[in-house]
Motif scaffolding. Structure first.
Motif, PDB file in Angstrom:
ATOM      1  N   ALA A  84      15.282  -6.071  -5.079  1.00 33.33           N
ATOM      2  CA  ALA A  84      14.793  -7.445  -4.986  1.00 33.33           C
ATOM      3  C   ALA A  84      15.158  -8.030  -3.625  1.00 33.33           C
ATOM      4  CB  ALA A  84      15.390  -8.300  -6.092  1.00 33.33           C
ATOM      5  N   ALA A  85      14.161  -8.657  -2.986  1.00 31.75           N
ATOM      6  CA  ALA A  85      14.369  -9.392  -1.732  1.00 31.75           C
ATOM      7  C   ALA A  85      14.172 -10.867  -2.056  1.00 31.75           C
ATOM      8  CB  ALA A  85      13.408  -8.913  -0.656  1.00 31.75           C
ATOM      9  N   SER A  86      15.218 -11.513  -2.512  1.00 25.27           N
ATOM     10  CA  SER A  86      15.101 -12.888  -3.009  1.00 25.27           C
ATOM     11  C   SER A  86      14.660 -13.847  -1.916  1.00 25.27           C
ATOM     12  CB  SER A  86      16.426 -13.344  -3.615  1.00 25.27           C
ATOM     13  OG  SER A  86      17.460 -13.269  -2.646  1.00 25.27           O
ATOM     14  N   ALA A  87      15.035 -13.576  -0.654  1.00 21.33           N
ATOM     15  CA  ALA A  87      14.641 -14.463   0.430  1.00 21.33           C
ATOM     16  C   ALA A  87      13.126 -14.497   0.592  1.00 21.33           C
ATOM     17  CB  ALA A  87      15.298 -14.025   1.732  1.00 21.33           C
ATOM     18  N   LEU A  88      12.458 -13.370   0.274  1.00 19.47           N
ATOM     19  CA  LEU A  88      10.991 -13.299   0.382  1.00 19.47           C
ATOM     20  C   LEU A  88      10.312 -13.511  -0.959  1.00 19.47           C
ATOM     21  CD1 LEU A  88      10.747 -10.105   2.653  1.00 19.47           C
ATOM     22  CD2 LEU A  88      10.894 -12.492   3.356  1.00 19.47           C
ATOM     23  N   HIS A  89      11.117 -13.605  -2.038  1.00 20.96           N
ATOM     24  CA  HIS A  89      10.590 -13.733  -3.400  1.00 20.96           C
ATOM     25  C   HIS A  89       9.751 -12.498  -3.749  1.00 20.96           C
ATOM     26  CE1 HIS A  89      10.399 -16.328  -6.865  1.00 20.96           C
ATOM     27  NE2 HIS A  89       9.087 -16.086  -7.014  1.00 20.96           N
ATOM     28  N   ARG A  90      10.254 -11.343  -3.295  1.00 19.37           N
ATOM     29  CA  ARG A  90       9.522 -10.106  -3.508  1.00 19.37           C
ATOM     30  C   ARG A  90      10.400  -9.069  -4.182  1.00 19.37           C
ATOM     31  NH1 ARG A  90       5.931 -12.939  -3.029  1.00 19.37           N
ATOM     32  NH2 ARG A  90       4.303 -13.032  -1.419  1.00 19.37           N
ATOM     33  N   LEU A  91       9.711  -8.173  -4.935  1.00 21.78           N
ATOM     34  CA  LEU A  91      10.360  -7.039  -5.567  1.00 21.78           C
ATOM     35  C   LEU A  91       9.749  -5.783  -4.974  1.00 21.78           C
ATOM     36  CD1 LEU A  91      12.325  -6.119  -7.855  1.00 21.78           C
ATOM     37  CD2 LEU A  91      10.298  -5.960  -9.351  1.00 21.78           C
ATOM     38  N   LEU A  92      10.628  -4.899  -4.445  1.00 22.29           N
ATOM     39  CA  LEU A  92      10.181  -3.634  -3.853  1.00 22.29           C
ATOM     40  C   LEU A  92      10.334  -2.548  -4.899  1.00 22.29           C
ATOM     41  CD1 LEU A  92      11.190  -5.488  -1.398  1.00 22.29           C
ATOM     42  CD2 LEU A  92      11.277  -3.350  -0.096  1.00 22.29           C
ATOM     43  N   MET A  93       9.200  -1.805  -5.136  1.00 16.07           N
ATOM     44  CA  MET A  93       9.184  -0.809  -6.199  1.00 16.07           C
ATOM     45  C   MET A  93       8.778   0.539  -5.615  1.00 16.07           C
ATOM     46  SD  MET A  93       7.099  -3.262  -8.878  1.00 16.07           S
ATOM     47  CE  MET A  93       5.790  -3.474  -7.693  1.00 16.07           C
ATOM     48  N   LEU A  94       9.592   1.582  -5.920  1.00 15.77           N
ATOM     49  CA  LEU A  94       9.279   2.931  -5.441  1.00 15.77           C
ATOM     50  C   LEU A  94       8.803   3.758  -6.628  1.00 15.77           C
ATOM     51  CD1 LEU A  94       9.229   5.246  -3.382  1.00 15.77           C
ATOM     52  CD2 LEU A  94      11.660   5.622  -3.860  1.00 15.77           C
ATOM     53  N   SER A  95       7.608   4.237  -6.509  1.00 10.91           N
ATOM     54  CA  SER A  95       7.042   5.106  -7.549  1.00 10.91           C
ATOM     55  C   SER A  95       6.009   6.015  -6.887  1.00 10.91           C
ATOM     56  CB  SER A  95       6.398   4.270  -8.655  1.00 10.91           C
ATOM     57  OG  SER A  95       5.796   5.099  -9.621  1.00 10.91           O
ATOM     58  N   ASP A  96       6.096   7.273  -7.225  1.00 11.91           N
ATOM     59  CA  ASP A  96       5.122   8.251  -6.703  1.00 11.91           C
ATOM     60  C   ASP A  96       5.112   8.232  -5.179  1.00 11.91           C
ATOM     61  OD1 ASP A  96       3.261  10.248  -6.861  1.00 11.91           O
ATOM     62  OD2 ASP A  96       1.556   8.846  -7.009  1.00 11.91           O
ATOM     63  N   SER A  97       6.327   8.194  -4.571  1.00 13.15           N
ATOM     64  CA  SER A  97       6.530   8.246  -3.107  1.00 13.15           C
ATOM     65  C   SER A  97       5.897   7.069  -2.383  1.00 13.15           C
ATOM     66  CB  SER A  97       5.978   9.551  -2.517  1.00 13.15           C
ATOM     67  OG  SER A  97       6.616  10.669  -3.088  1.00 13.15           O
ATOM     68  N   CYS A  98       5.702   5.965  -3.093  1.00  8.01           N
ATOM     69  CA  CYS A  98       5.084   4.798  -2.461  1.00  8.01           C
ATOM     70  C   CYS A  98       5.866   3.548  -2.837  1.00  8.01           C
ATOM     71  CB  CYS A  98       3.623   4.670  -2.918  1.00  8.01           C
ATOM     72  SG  CYS A  98       2.765   3.268  -2.133  1.00  8.01           S
ATOM     73  N   ILE A  99       6.200   2.734  -1.808  1.00  2.44           N
ATOM     74  CA  ILE A  99       6.910   1.480  -2.018  1.00  2.44           C
ATOM     75  C   ILE A  99       5.888   0.357  -1.963  1.00  2.44           C
ATOM     76  CG2 ILE A  99       8.683  -0.093  -1.156  1.00  2.44           C
ATOM     77  CD1 ILE A  99      10.007   2.317   0.177  1.00  2.44           C
ATOM     78  N   THR A 100       5.783  -0.386  -3.084  1.00  2.00           N
ATOM     79  CA  THR A 100       4.847  -1.506  -3.140  1.00  2.00           C
ATOM     80  C   THR A 100       5.627  -2.800  -3.268  1.00  2.00           C
ATOM     81  OG1 THR A 100       4.657  -1.268  -5.543  1.00  2.00           O
ATOM     82  CG2 THR A 100       3.022  -0.108  -4.176  1.00  2.00           C
ATOM     83  N   ALA A 114       0.069  -4.637   0.909  1.00  2.00           N
ATOM     84  CA  ALA A 114       1.013  -3.989   1.821  1.00  2.00           C
ATOM     85  C   ALA A 114       1.898  -3.021   1.055  1.00  2.00           C
ATOM     86  CB  ALA A 114       1.848  -5.045   2.523  1.00  2.00           C
ATOM     87  N   ARG A 115       2.096  -1.851   1.634  1.00  2.00           N
ATOM     88  CA  ARG A 115       2.942  -0.837   0.999  1.00  2.00           C
ATOM     89  C   ARG A 115       3.446   0.139   2.048  1.00  2.00           C
ATOM     90  NH1 ARG A 115      -0.643   1.692  -3.379  1.00  2.00           N
ATOM     91  NH2 ARG A 115      -1.232  -0.490  -3.590  1.00  2.00           N
ATOM     92  N   ILE A 116       4.439   0.936   1.638  1.00  2.00           N
ATOM     93  CA  ILE A 116       4.996   1.985   2.511  1.00  2.00           C
ATOM     94  C   ILE A 116       4.798   3.303   1.774  1.00  2.00           C
ATOM     95  CG2 ILE A 116       7.026   2.863   3.706  1.00  2.00           C
ATOM     96  CD1 ILE A 116       8.150   0.022   3.679  1.00  2.00           C
ATOM     97  N   LYS A 117       4.097   4.216   2.401  1.00  2.00           N
ATOM     98  CA  LYS A 117       3.809   5.501   1.769  1.00  2.00           C
ATOM     99  C   LYS A 117       4.754   6.579   2.296  1.00  2.00           C
ATOM    100  CE  LYS A 117      -1.115   4.519   1.062  1.00  2.00           C
ATOM    101  NZ  LYS A 117      -2.509   4.984   1.317  1.00  2.00           N
ATOM    102  N   GLY A 118       4.864   7.638   1.489  1.00  2.00           N
ATOM    103  CA  GLY A 118       5.651   8.805   1.903  1.00  2.00           C
ATOM    104  C   GLY A 118       7.142   8.565   1.884  1.00  2.00           C
ATOM    105  N   ALA A 119       7.626   7.829   0.882  1.00  2.00           N
ATOM    106  CA  ALA A 119       9.062   7.536   0.791  1.00  2.00           C
ATOM    107  C   ALA A 119       9.663   8.277  -0.382  1.00  2.00           C
ATOM    108  CB  ALA A 119       9.295   6.043   0.645  1.00  2.00           C
ATOM    109  N   LEU A 120      10.712   9.052  -0.131  1.00  2.00           N
ATOM    110  CA  LEU A 120      11.436   9.728  -1.210  1.00  2.00           C
ATOM    111  C   LEU A 120      12.516   8.829  -1.824  1.00  2.00           C
ATOM    112  CD1 LEU A 120      11.887  13.264   0.382  1.00  2.00           C
ATOM    113  CD2 LEU A 120      10.093  12.471  -1.176  1.00  2.00           C
ATOM    114  N   ALA A 121      13.151   7.983  -0.984  1.00  2.00           N
ATOM    115  CA  ALA A 121      14.183   7.030  -1.440  1.00  2.00           C
ATOM    116  C   ALA A 121      14.268   5.933  -0.391  1.00  2.00           C
ATOM    117  CB  ALA A 121      15.527   7.718  -1.613  1.00  2.00           C
ATOM    118  N   PHE A 122      14.802   4.797  -0.794  1.00  2.00           N
ATOM    119  CA  PHE A 122      14.935   3.711   0.184  1.00  2.00           C
ATOM    120  C   PHE A 122      16.124   2.822  -0.191  1.00  2.00           C
ATOM    121  CE2 PHE A 122      12.739   1.400  -3.091  1.00  2.00           C
ATOM    122  CZ  PHE A 122      13.079   0.065  -2.914  1.00  2.00           C
TER     123      PHE A 122
END
Length: 861
Positions: A84-100, A114-122
Motif C-alpha cells: 500500500a502507498a497511502s500517500a498516493l492512495h494506491r495499492l500495488l499488486m503483483l500477480s503473474d509477473s505484473c505489478i498493477t 499503468a503497470r510494471i511488467k516482468g517483475a518477479l518480486a518487488f
C-alpha cells in the motif's frame, strides 16, 4: 532460558469470514495500512477488511475485521505481493509477473492502466532518494536474468529510474535510500544503485535455505545467515549487533522493537535485539507469512490471519522484575528509550532502577543495590523505612505507591536471620554515610543523620563520635532517648553540646567520672572535661565546675584557667583576682596559675610577682622544715624556680622577701636580693665567705652587670677581687680564686690598678694569662685609637681637597642661574658661594644665618 510474555497471538480474520466454504483457496500475501487489511489469495482474489482494535478490561487487545469488498484480478493467477502507498492512495499488486495499480478503497485499477511488467518480486523504498512527494520508489527483481529495476510510481503512471545488473540472479531484495540489500543465489550483498558499488556480506546456499532480507531501520538490514543465525548488517557491510540464534527452517522474520520475531513450520520465536536472548516461543503450525506493518506484526496461515499484539513494555519490565530477572529488565528498560517520550521514560526508568535495587538488596547484593539506588535517585527514606524505628518521629514520610518492593520491614526480608540483618544494617550505615553529604540528602538530612546515629549507637560503632562532633542534623529528642537506651552517655553529652546545651553535657560527663552512670567510651574523660571547660565561653559553667575539676587534680584542673584561648585571655574575660581567690584552697593550682600570669602572660603587676615569690619561698621553707634532702627533686626544682624569679623579675617587694629569708639559711636567695638592692659587697660577701661558691660569685658579677656599661662591670669585678685579696694570707682558697678570677676575666679589670693590689710574692708565671690578656687588651685599645685618628685625618684631607677645588673654579652668572634659596634669577652680581657649588643672594645668606633651620647649603667661601 526463562520465558517472557512479550506478545499475545490474537486472531484477526477467520477462515469463514474470509473465504466461506472455498476450502481450496489459500492465502498468499497480506498487507496492512492503518485500519485497512488486504489479503491476496492464490486464485487471484484481493480482499479488503477494516480492522477495529479494542482493549478488554483485563488489558488484552482484540480485533474485529469487517469485510469491505473483494475483487478478482483478470488472470486468476496467485497474488504474490501486495503493498500500500497511502500517500498516493494506491495499492500495488503483483500477480503473474505484473505489478498493477489500484485504488486502496475500491480496488479498481487506475484508469490509465499503468503497470510494471516482468517483475518477479518487488519492495517499496521507505527512505526514498527522490524528493518528489507525489511518487513512491519501487524496486523490482526483473524477470530479465540478473537484473533489478528502480521505478518511480505516481498516481496514474510509472517511470523507470535506474536499471542495474548483478553477477547472480537476485532472489530477495530490501531497499534503504540508494542501497539495495540483495539475496543472490550464493551470497548476500549490499549494492548502491546510484554508484554501482557492491559490498559482499556473507555466503549462503539458496538451495538449502530460504533467503530472508528485511530492512529494520535506517541503513540496517536483517538477514537469514548460515547456521540458524539472524544476522544484522549495515550498508557499510558491518554488523553493529550480535546475531540472534533461531531455527534453521525460518521462513519469515519481522521486527517489533526491541524484538526480532521469526517464523518456522511449528513455532513463532521472539528474540531480543538488546541481549540476543530468546524471550518467548509461541506454537504456530502451518504458518507461512510473517510481516510487520507500522509496528503491527501479522502472521498468517493459508486459512487465517493473526496479529501478534505486544504487551506494554512497562508490563514486560514489571513481569521481569517480579521474577527477579534484574539484568533482563534493565536491558529492556534501556532499549525502551526510543519508544517512550523522554520525560515519561526518565520517570519510568528511575522507578525501575529503584525496584531493581531493592531486589538486589533483598538478595544481599549490596554493591549492585547501592549503584542502582544511586542511579535511580532513590528517596533514601524508602530504604530507611525498612528498618524498624530508624526514621525520626518527626518524619512525615510515606512509602511510594505502588510500592517499590514487597517487604513490610527488615524482619520479613531476613526472616529473622540475625546474620543477614547485621549485614543489612552495615550496608545501610555505609550507604547513609556516603549519601549524607550529597544532593540525595537534600531535604532529608534530619532523617538520614538520625537513622545513622541510631545504627552507630546500636552497633557500638566508632563513627558515632565522629558524627556528633561534626555538622549533623540529628533530631535531639529521638537521638537522646536512643543513646540513653544503649548507654552511650558520653555521646549523649556530645549531642547536648551540639544542640547548645553545654550544662547538660558537662553534668552528664561529670556523672560518668563520679561513677553515677557507666560508660567506658573515654578513659580520659576527666581530662576531656577540663579541656572542654577550657574552651567554653560560658563563664557561669566554668565557675560552676571549677571546684570539681580542682578537687580531682589541682595540676590538671587549673588548666581551665591557664590554657584558655589566647583571644579570650587578651579580652580578659576572667578577672585574675577572682581566679586567685578561687584557688586559695588549692596551693598547687595557685602556684601554677601565678606562674602562668608571670612567665607566660608576663603581667607586670607587683602583687602577682611578690605572691609567686612568697609561695615559692614558703614551699622551700616547708621542705627545709620537713628535712627534705638537698637532692630531693621537688625541692631542687622549687628552689631553682625561686632563684630564677628573683633574678629575672624587678617587680616583687625586695625588702619584704629579704626579711623573710633572714635566718632561714637561704644564702643564695639573700645574695640575689642584696644584689637587687645594689648592695653588692653584702651579696658577694655571702657568696664568697658564707657559701664559698666562687663560680656563683663570678656569675653574680656577670648577672648584675648585664646591660650596664663597662665601668659598672669593672667595679663589680674589682669588688670581688678585693674580697679575695682582703682575706688573711693563710686563706689559700681565696688566693687561688683571685688568681682564677684574674686569669679568666682579664678584660674586666684595670691592669694598672690590679698590679698595685697584688701581693709581691706572686710570680709572673702565676699571672701569665692575666698579664697577657691585659697587654693584649691595651695593645688593641691603642691600635684601635690610632686607626680612628688616621680615619679622621683622611676625612679632613678629603674635605680640604674639595674646598680647594671649589676655590679654583670660576663662577658664571646668567638669567638662567637661580638662587637656591629664593629661586629667583641673579639680577645683581652680589652673591655668596657655598662649598658644594651652590649660589645664593647675599640677603638670602643673611636670612640663612638668622634662621638656622633653613636648608643647609654648605660653608661660605
Amino acid at each position: 532460558m526463562m520465558s517472557t510474555k512479550a506478545f499475545t497471538l490474537v486472531p484477526a480474520v477467520e477462515w469463514n469470514l474470509l473465504l466461506g466454504e472455498q476450502e481450496r483457496v489459500h492465502i498468499e500475501c497480506v498487507e496492512c495500512c492503518g485500519q485497512n487489511l488486504y489479503v491476496g489469495t492464490h486464485d487471484g482474489c484481493i480482499y479488503h477488511f477494516l480492522l477495529e482494535e479494542r482493549t478488554l478490561p483485563v488489558g488484552t487487545a482484540t480485533f474485529t475485521a469487517t469485510k469491505q469488498l473483494h475483487r478478482y484480478l483478470g488472470a486468476r493467477k496467485p497474488v504474490s505481493e501486495l503493498r500500500a502507498a497511502s500517500a498516493l492512495h494506491r495499492l500495488l499488486m503483483l500477480s503473474d509477473s505484473c505489478i498493477t495499480l489500484a485504488d486502496m478503497l475500491s480496488l479498481e485499477p487506475v484508469p490509465s492502466g499503468a503497470r510494471i511488467k516482468g517483475a518477479l518480486a518487488f519492495t517499496l523504498n521507505e527512505n526514498p532518494v527522490s524528493d518528489d512527494p507525489f511518487c513512491v520508489e519501487v524496486c523490482i527483481i526483473s524477470a530479465k536474468r540478473r537484473t533489478l529495476q528502480v521505478f518511480l510510481v505516481y498516481e496514474d503512471r510509472v517511470q523507470i529510474l535506474r536499471e542495474v545488473s548483478t553477477s547472480e540472479q537476485a532472489l530477495a531484495v530490501a531497499v534503504d535510500g540508494p542501497f539495495l540489500c540483495l539475496a543472490l543465489t550464493t551470497q548476500y550483498i549490499i549494492l548502491n544503485y546510484l554508484t554501482g558499488i557492491a559490498q559482499d556480506l556473507f555466503p549462503y546456499c539458496s538451495e538449502e535455505k530460504h533467503p530472508i532480507v528485511k530492512r529494520i531501520g535506517r541503513q540496517e538490514f536483517l538477514l537469514a545467515g548460515p547456521g540458524g543465525l539472524g544476522m544484522f548488517a549495515t550498508v557499510a557491510g558491518i554488523s553493529q549487533r550480535a546475531p540472534v540464534h533461531w531455527s534453521e527452517n525460518v521462513i519469515g522474520a519481522a521486527i517489533c522493537f526491541p524484538y526480532v520475531i521469526a517464523l518456522d513450520n511449528e513455532f513463532i520465536t521472539v528474540h531480543s535485539m538488546l541481549d540476543q536472548q530468546q524471550k518467548q516461543t509461541l506454537p504456530f503450525k502451518e504458518g507461512h507469512i510473517l510481516q510487520d506493518f507500522e509496528g503491527r506484526v501479522i502472521v498468517a496461515t493459508s486459512k487465517g490471519v493473526y496479529i501478534l499484539v505486544p504487551l506494554p513494555l512497562e508490563k514486560q519490565i514489571q513481569d521481569l522484575l517480579a521474577s527477579h530477572r534484574v539484568e533482563e529488565a534493565l536491558v529492556l528498560a534501556k532499549g525502551a528509550r526510543r519508544n517512550i517520550p523522554k520525560e515519561k521514560f526518565q520517570v519510568m526508568y528511575r522507578r525501575i532502577l529503584q525496584q531493581a535495587g531493592f531486589i538486589q538488596f533483598a538478595q544481599l547484593q549490596f554493591l549492585e543495590a547501592k549503584e542502582l539506588f544511586r542511579s535511580g535517585q532513590l528517596d533514601v527514606r524508602e530504604l530507611i523505612s525498612l528498618y524498624p524505628f530508624l526514621l525520626p518521629t518527626s518524619s512525615s514520610f510515606t512509602r511510594s505507591h505502588p510500592p517499590l518492593h514487597e517487604y513490610a520491614d527488615l524482619n520479613q526480608l531476613t526472616q529473622g536471620d540475625q546474620e543477614k540483618m547485621g549485614k543489612c544494617k552495615r550496608f545501610l550505615m555505609s550507604y547513609l554515610n556516603e549519601v549524607r553529604s550529597t544532593e540525595v540528602a537534600n531535604g532529608y538530612k534530619e532523617d538520614i543523620d538520625t537513622a545513622l546515629l541510631k545504627l552507630y549507637a546500636e552497633a557500638n560503632h566508632d563513627s558515632l563520635l565522629d558524627l556528633l562532633v561534626t555538622e549533623n542534623f540529628c533530631l535531639l529528642t529521638d537521638s537522646a532517648a536512643w543513646l540513653e537506651k544503649h548507654k552511650k552517655y558520653f555521646a549523649l553529652g556530645l549531642l547536648y553540646h551540639y544542640n547548645n546545651q553545654d550544662a547538660a553535657a558537662v553534668q552528664l560527663w561529670v556523672n560518668i567520672v563520679n561513677g553515677d552512670v557507666q560508660d567506658s567510651t573515654r578513659s580520659d574523660l576527666y581530662e576531656y572535661i577540663v579541656d572542654f571547660l577550657t574552651y567554653s565561653l560560658d563563664q557561669e559553667l566554668v565557675w560552676k565546675y571549677a571546684d570539681w575539676v580542682l578537687q580531682k587534680s589541682e595540676e590538671v584542673g587549673v588548666q581551665v584557667f591557664t590554657k584558655r584561648p589566647v583571644e579570650e585571655q587578651q579580652q580578659k574575660s576572667f578577672n585574675p583576682n577572682d581566679i586567685i581567690t578561687c584557688l586559695k584552697k588549692y596551693p598547687k593550682a595557685l602556684v601554677k596559675y601565678l606562674e602562668h600570669l608571670v612567665t607566660e602572660q608576663k603581667l607586670q603587676k607587683e602583687e602577682y610577682h611578690t605572691h609567686l615569690a612568697v609561695l615559692y619561698l614558703d614551699q622551700v621553707l616547708q621542705q627545709q622544715r620537713l628535712g627534705a634532702s638537698s637532692k630531693n627533686t621537688e625541692a631542687s626544682e622549687t628552689q631553682a624556680k625561686l632563684r630564677h624569679l628573683l633574678q629575672e623579675s624587678d617587680l616583687y617587694r625586695v625588702h619584704f622577701l629579704l626579711d623573710r629569708t633572714q635566718g632561714a639559711g637561704l644564702l643564695m636567695e639573700s645574695a640575689i636580693l642584696h644584689g637587687k638592692l645594689e648592695q653588692h659587697e653584702e651579696a658577694l660577701h655571702i657568696l664568697v665567705h658564707e657559701l664559698g661558691d666562687f663560680s656563683a660569685a663570678e656569675d653574680y658579677c656577670l648577672w648584675r652587670s648585664e646591660g650596664r656599661g663597662p665601668a659598672y662591670r669593672q667595679q663589680l669585678f674589682h669588688t670581688l677581687l678585693g674580697l679575695y685579696l682582703g682575706a688573711s694570707p693563710s686563706a689559700q682558697e681565696l688566693s687561688v680564686a683571685a688568681v682564677d678570677l684574674l686569669n679568666h676575666h682579664a678584660a674586666e679589670f684595670d691592669a694598672a690598678q690590679v698590679l698595685q693590689l697584688l701581693p709581691g710574692t706572686w710570680s709572673v708565671q702565676l699571672l701569665c694569662p692575666f698579664l697577657m690578656g691585659a697587654l693584649r687588651d691595651n695593645i688593641h685599645t691603642r691600635r684601635t685609637t690610632q686607626v680612628a685618628v688616621g680615619l679622621a685625618r683622611s676625612e679632613n684631607l678629603i674635605y680640604k681637597y674639595d674646598k680647594m677645588k671649589l676655590k679654583g673654579s670660576s663662577v658664571c652668572l646668567s638669567d638662567k642661574k637661580l638662587c637656591q634659596m629664593c629661586q629667583t634669577p641673579f639680577c645683581e652680581p652680589v652673591f655668596v658661594r657655598y662649598p658644594n657649588g651652590g649660589l645664593v643672594h647675599t640677603h638670602c645668606a643673611a636670612s640663612r644665618r638668622s634662621n638656622p633651620s633653613s636648608p643647609k647649603l654648605g660653608t661660605r667661601t
